[in-house]
Write an enzyme that holds these catalytic residues in place. Structure first.
Site, PDB file in Angstrom:
ATOM      1  CD  GLU A 136      -2.881   1.112   2.376  1.00 25.84           C
ATOM      2  OE1 GLU A 136      -4.044   1.482   2.243  1.00 25.84           O
ATOM      3  OE2 GLU A 136      -2.407   0.762   3.472  1.00 25.84           O
TER       4      GLU A 136
ATOM      5  N   GLY B 151       3.378   2.062  11.104  1.00 31.35           N
ATOM      6  CA  GLY B 151       3.182   1.330  12.345  1.00 31.35           C
ATOM      7  C   GLY B 151       2.810  -0.111  12.082  1.00 31.35           C
ATOM      8  CB  ALA B 152       0.503  -2.184  11.871  1.00 28.04           C
ATOM      9  CG  MET B 153       0.066  -3.210   5.092  1.00 34.60           C
ATOM     10  SD  MET B 153      -0.922  -1.762   4.651  1.00 34.60           S
ATOM     11  CE  MET B 153      -2.113  -2.516   3.554  1.00 34.60           C
ATOM     12  CD  GLU B 154      -4.817  -1.884   5.988  1.00 33.42           C
ATOM     13  OE1 GLU B 154      -5.381  -1.152   5.154  1.00 33.42           O
ATOM     14  OE2 GLU B 154      -3.866  -1.495   6.709  1.00 33.42           O
ATOM     15  CG  ASN B 155      -0.213  -6.890   4.349  1.00 24.39           C
ATOM     16  OD1 ASN B 155      -0.284  -6.058   3.466  1.00 24.39           O
ATOM     17  ND2 ASN B 155       0.790  -6.910   5.223  1.00 24.39           N
TER      18      ASN B 155
ATOM     19  CG  HIS C  39      -5.835   1.110  12.888  1.00 25.90           C
ATOM     20  ND1 HIS C  39      -6.233   2.430  12.887  1.00 25.90           N
ATOM     21  CD2 HIS C  39      -5.458   0.860  11.601  1.00 25.90           C
ATOM     22  CE1 HIS C  39      -6.126   2.928  11.672  1.00 25.90           C
ATOM     23  NE2 HIS C  39      -5.632   1.990  10.874  1.00 25.90           N
ATOM     24  CD  GLU C  40      -2.936  -1.932  11.001  1.00 25.29           C
ATOM     25  OE1 GLU C  40      -3.284  -2.195   9.839  1.00 25.29           O
ATOM     26  OE2 GLU C  40      -2.637  -0.785  11.367  1.00 25.29           O
TER      27      GLU C  40
ATOM     28  CD  GLU D  48      -5.650   3.693   6.941  1.00 23.57           C
ATOM     29  OE1 GLU D  48      -5.683   3.349   8.149  1.00 23.57           O
ATOM     30  OE2 GLU D  48      -5.163   2.957   6.072  1.00 23.57           O
TER      31      GLU D  48
END
Length: 865
Positions: free
Chosen positions: A150, A282-286, A318-319, A341
């Site tokens: 992303e 911070g993170a990624m929601e794959n 969040h993720e 988001e």
């Protein structure tokens, strides 16, 4: 400006190197692939060895040609492709032309008829070194591979229709050395070993957009997550596995809370979470393979602060919220990324507070982080036209905070149950599909019976926010709205649909009155004539408010007794905004902030001190520097005497969170030798054993020790940074390295940043403190200008456009001019600098006007102390 060459090689082998550069002349539709074909399924076969610098692969895309055409477009960047073949009723060996917009046009000598086809492409590519695409990183001398796709970086790893509306099943097959663990979005179906290599066959995904495809390769270990309805693991390096327990314990409750809220089971076959040593966000929601920066996912339950635990729970929530909102239901185009988001941020706050009310996350006010930026003329709406990735990144932080605050305001207006039912209906209707913001607005309107679209449209498709003026005449309250703007700024007139909730009281009686202010003005009849009025009950509104002087004074006098902690914190922020608007003097603001520093709640004290520090950065000059230091030091000293320099057994976490702020002020503003010596002592202890130092104050002590430190201190910090296996300690040390005060040592840390010891994603941490103090900022500016070529190549691509903010921010016209002159010369190669420079110019000029207007008032207040 550099233009990419267009190369066409017929039939056999295409050598296609997709360049980093873009043409700024492209029109809106040129950044999306031509709608002549659409994919239905894609298989990607990769051969990956972390020890190497390049990789190879092939892909098969099942697609449908929609109309007669002699070409097909897809996305591509950084790879070299060979043997491109279209197979169907009529086969075609395709040639390729690289466009200036990170697209590839595949051309056939004859016309391709509508119908079903298979597109086969072989390719090779380098592993990325800037934390995007399919990238390689070294952690403690061991190589790893990770992905960050992303917004639009899947195209760096393989040929793909890299747009969110192309939501299709993907299937990965990955061949890697047999001593490496390999993970992807889905469960592994089987493995086949041939010699030293193992091929891993993964299950097909449900329909997902390309930016959610993910993989990881490396010498990992697994910690099983118990208590979830699907398989789940925390994936880490062996040395950090002991830190996986906290996330593993928290994740089942988070997932269950989300499943209950959405009314839909978790939509994927597994839930793996990867601790990534080099990560730009911070993170990624794959989908099914969520990636996290290590210091967020890996938390020492026994020795970490509540801050670290709250961050971990909030980011995981969040993720995982994204698994429904964004993954299960996906935006049609990037103009609705704000909603992805915003919703995940809003949901994370709700989940965190429900599971851990002791964190006090309900006292957070996300709107405070962005309203000053949102008020500027250069700021765009959070739902806006998107052409390029630079457009996406422009104002992305605003999208998180403004969007979540607006959703909270709407939920408060229509009620929690109606809001929840609307979300559930929306999820069921668009599961595994694409949707737009209006689809959600309509769902919420249907379940609530209220005009939700008018409210959301007015806040999301306009920048800025309303200033609500409140006047009282007995039991009658008159409201009027106008666009909030800084004084001296000629802002265009705007109108919002504003859910306003008035809190009012007399004696022991407290009530609320609600109105939708959707015109210039309105009136409310209260149940009784109030003694005091607070125009934003529970601080849920995304608006600023102003009372008449008498009412404001009355509210301030009663605030400690009649306002909640959250409302008192919002009062502080609202008062600061009134200064910007020219509706409160600088002296009166400092007087108001001074009162709140005496508040009984540490979170209120912390906010008041923070705003005083912010105003000091505006109004400080050579004539009042000493007075500012005495004012702030005295306030911090009083608070520290109340709470103590060291933590008391069983003290509330809010005190522990305030203490480092007080210690920092005494060390940096008051130059308190006792505190400085304590910081050096505690830092030395931290280097030996991180568990022996209060986790709340550890980072602050390291920064103080660095600022007042010597060469020996720097050597100690860098050695500890390079050897620690504690992600929290690593981040603390990174930030501390940016605070060395000695000229030679500051420059040495900047040079250290450019070595391979510091990853691309770590650079923002080690750059964070270099603007503290005018002389240090000047050295940092000169270093950036001198080392720009190397710096620009190492920074993550999305970070580079923000570089002028490090050198030109503040209240100094000279700094702004030098920054403008330097970066304007770079606009051809980095057009996004133009946006940053425009925002920077407005910010600096606003600051200069404010200082000119209110300096006398501020100085008069300071002299009275």
């Amino acid at each position: 400006m550099k233009n990419n060459h267009i190369s066409v090689l017929k039939k056999s082998i295409l050598a296609l190197s997709i360049s980093f550069s873009l043409s700024v002349a492209a029109q809106a539709n040129e950044f999306q692939v031509a709608k002549v074909a659409k994919p239905n399924f894609q298989h990607v076969n990769l051969t990956l060895d972390p020890a190497k610098e390049n990789f190879s692969g092939s892909t098969t895309i099942e697609l449908e040609v929609l109309k007669k055409t002699k070409f097909i477009e897809l996305s591509g960047r950084d790879y070299t492709a060979q043997l491109i073949k279209l197979i169907g009723d009529e086969n075609c060996d395709l040639t390729a032309a690289m466009l200036e917009t990170h697209k590839v046009r595949l051309e056939c000598e004859h016309e391709i008829k509508p119908g079903s086809y298979t597109l086969n492409i072989d390719f090779t590519a380098p592993f990325n070194k800037q934390s995007v695409g399919l990238y390689k990183t070294i952690d403690k001398e061991l190589p790893y591979l990770f992905t960050q796709f992303e917004m639009s970086d899947a195209r760096r790893a393989f040929p793909v229709f890299d747009e969110p509306s192309y939501k299709i099943p993907f299937q990965l097959t990955i061949t890697a050395p047999k001593d490496q663990k390999v993970y992807a979005n889905t469960p592994e179906l089987k493995t086949v070993v041939v010699g030293d290599m193992t091929t891993h066959y993964f299950d097909k995904t449900p329909p997902i957009p390309s930016y959610l495809v993910a993989l990881a390769v490396g010498p990992f270990v697994e910690t099983k997550v118990e208590g979830m309805p699907i398989e789940g693991r925390i994936i880490t390096s062996k040395e950090k596995q002991k830190l996986a327990k906290y996330a593993a314990d928290e994740m089942p409750a988070i997932l269950a809370t989300l499943e209950d809220y959405f009314g839909i089971p978790y939509p994927y076959k597994k839930l793996d979470s990867v601790g990534v040593p080099e990560f730009p966000f911070g993170a990624m929601e794959n989908a099914g393979l969520v990636t996290y920066r290590e210091d967020i996912l890996l938390v020492d339950n026994k020795n970490s602060s509540q801050n670290a635990k709250q961050t971990s729970v909030s980011v995981v929530a969040h993720e995982l919220a994204h698994q429904w909102y964004g993954n299960l239901v996906t935006m049609k185009w990037w103009n609705d990324l704000w909603l992805n988001e915003a919703f995940a941020s809003w949901m994370a706050a709700k989940v965190t507070h429900k599971l851990h009310p002791e964190f006090g996350s309900d006292l957070s006010l996300p709107q405070n982080n962005v309203m000053a930026m949102d008020a500027r003329l250069s700021t765009k709406p959070i739902r806006k036209p998107i052409k390029t990735e630079d457009d996406i990144m422009d104002g992305l932080g605003l999208a998180y905070s403004k969007g979540s605050a607006v959703l909270s305001m709407v939920e408060n207006w229509i009620g929690e149950e109606a809001f929840k039912k609307g979300i559930q209906a929306y999820m069921k209707e668009f599961a595994f599909k694409n949707a737009s913001a209006s689809d959600l607005w309509n769902a919420l309107a249907k379940t609530s019976g209220k005009d939700v679209p008018s409210v959301l449209k007015s806040f999301i498709e306009q920048s800025s926010f309303p200033l609500v003026a409140v006047k009282q005449d007995g039991k009658t309250i008159s409201l009027s709205q106008s666009r909030f703007a800084n004084k001296g700024v000629d802002a265009p007139a705007q109108l919002w649909s504003v859910p306003v909730t008035i809190k009012y009281g007399r004696g022991d009686e407290v009530k609320e009155a609600k109105v939708l202010l959707n015109s210039d003005s309105a009136k409310i009849e209260l149940d009784f004539e109030p003694q005091w009025i607070y125009p934003d009950a529970n601080a849920m509104g995304y608006y600023r408010w102003v009372l008449e002087d008498k009412q404001l004074d009355t509210l301030l006098a009663n605030a400690a007794d009649v306002l909640s902690v959250r409302e008192r914190r919002a009062f502080i922020s609202a008062s600061d905004a009134l200064l910007d608007a020219g509706l409160m003097s600088g002296g009166n603001l400092l007087k108001t902030l001074g009162q709140f520093i005496e508040d009984a709640h540490p979170r209120v004290v912390s906010m008041a001190l923070g705003y005083i520090q912010s105003q000091k950065s505006v109004f400080i000059d050579e004539s009042n520097e000493d007075v500012w230091a005495k004012f702030i030091t005295k306030k911090a000293q009083n608070a520290l005497e109340k709470y103590g320099v060291t933590a008391k057994k069983g003290e509330e976490a809010a005190i522990s969170k305030l203490r480092p702020q007080l210690i920092s002020l005494l060390a940096f503003e008051g130059k308190d030798k006792t505190i400085i010596n304590l910081a050096k002592k505690e830092s030395a202890q931290y280097i030996k054993d991180t568990t022996k130092v209060d986790p709340y104050t550890a980072g602050t002590y390291l920064e103080i020790a660095a600022y007042y430190g010597d060469k020996k201190q720097l050597t100690s910090f860098t050695k500890a940074f390079e050897t620690t296996q504690d992600p929290q300690a690593r981040t603390n040390l990174l930030m501390a390295l940016s605070y060395f005060g000695n000229e030679h040592l500051q420059l040495q840390t900047l040079d250290y940043m450019m070595t391979d010891k510091i990853t691309a994603s770590d650079m923002r941490y080690i750059m964070s403190g270099h603007t503290y103090k005018k002389t240090r900022k000047a050295r940092f500016q000169n270093w950036v200008y001198t080392n720009y070529d190397a710096l620009s190549k190492k920074l993550p691509p999305f970070s580079l456009p923000h570089l002028p903010s490090y050198t030109g921010s503040g209240c100094d016209a000279k700094d702004l001019k030098v920054t403008q002159d330097f970066f304007k010369a770079k606009l051809d190669e980095t057009p996004a600098f133009g946006r940053t420079l425009s925002k920077l110019e407005e910010s600096v000029n606003d600051c200069i006007r404010l200082k000119s207007r209110e300096l006398a008032s501020v100085n008069q207040f300071l002299k009275q102390l």
